[in-house]
Each structure stands twice: as structure tokens, then as C-alpha cells.
Scaffold this active site. Sequence first.
Site, PDB file in Angstrom:
ATOM      1  N   GLY A  80       3.860  -3.057  13.135  1.00 43.49           N
ATOM      2  CA  GLY A  80       4.670  -2.432  12.107  1.00 43.49           C
ATOM      3  C   GLY A  80       3.676  -1.267  11.461  1.00 43.49           C
ATOM      4  O   GLY A  80       4.246  -0.292  11.143  1.00 43.49           O
ATOM      5  N   ASP A  81       2.416  -1.353  11.384  1.00 37.65           N
ATOM      6  CA  ASP A  81       1.488  -0.352  10.892  1.00 37.65           C
ATOM      7  C   ASP A  81       1.646   0.962  11.607  1.00 37.65           C
ATOM      8  O   ASP A  81       1.821   2.004  11.275  1.00 37.65           O
ATOM      9  CB  ASP A  81       0.171  -0.663  10.827  1.00 37.65           C
ATOM     10  CG  ASP A  81      -0.794   0.167  10.390  1.00 37.65           C
ATOM     11  OD1 ASP A  81      -0.560   0.803   9.133  1.00 37.65           O
ATOM     12  OD2 ASP A  81      -1.795   0.624  11.115  1.00 37.65           O
TER      13      ASP A  81
END
EC number: 3.1.26.-
Length: 135
Positions: free
Chosen positions: A19-20
Site C-alpha cells: 500500500g505504501d
Amino acid sequence: MTSDHSWQTHNGLVLAYIGDGVYELFVRMYVLNKGMTQPKKLHKASTSYVSAKAQCFAMQTMLEQEGFLTPEEDLYYKRGRNSKSHTSAKNADILTYRIATGFEALIGYLYLSKQEERLEEIMTWSIKHIEGSLA
């Protein structure tokens, strides 16, 4: 990328790791599309959206809106938030860092489960609200 559902068994930190990267690329494209072209300005603009503090703000704002997240999205957010990490953000307290990790895990879950429309909706919504808080 595989087409199986292995994302369902990944722990929160793995989801946050993915997700980062997904969120950071989205933010980079956003600031680039605003017409910025100097790398130093691009980096400075991007960090105001991808910091733990900004992600925590976006997540808390989402959570304040009843029904914004589906029960499954909330579950994946909590999976990331409750993960025990051996690192922490340089400029954030542990609670802010954990909420931001939950935000990233939510983004990772949406990406890996191929919920592209919802992913873009949440990232666009987050940027809009973060931007509003910076003004």
C-alpha cells in the site's frame, strides 16, 4: 502478480508495504499532474501527502464518517494498525504511525484484491482531505 487470493492471508505489514508503494506512486502522479517539474519541489509536495501524519489524518477522517468504509475494509485497516512493527516513523508518535500503517494496509488490500475503482476513490478522497488540511 498472481491471480490467486494470497493477499487474504498476508499480514498487515505486508499489505502496508504494498500500500505504501501504491499510494506513493499515486501521489507522485498527482503532484506531477499539477504542473510541478522540479524534482526538489515534487519531493516536498509529495511528502506532505505521504507522511505518517497526513495518512493518519486521512484515515481518522474516514473513520469519523459512518459507513464510509465497508466492514471488510475496516478489517484490513485494523489488520495493519494492529500489526507489531519493529520500526517507527522518524517524525511521528507510535499511535500516528500505527494508524498510518493501517491506512497503507487498506490501500494494499484494495490494490491486491483488484478493487481499482474503490482504490482510486479512497486515494483521491484522502488527497483532497489532506490538501484541505494543509491550506
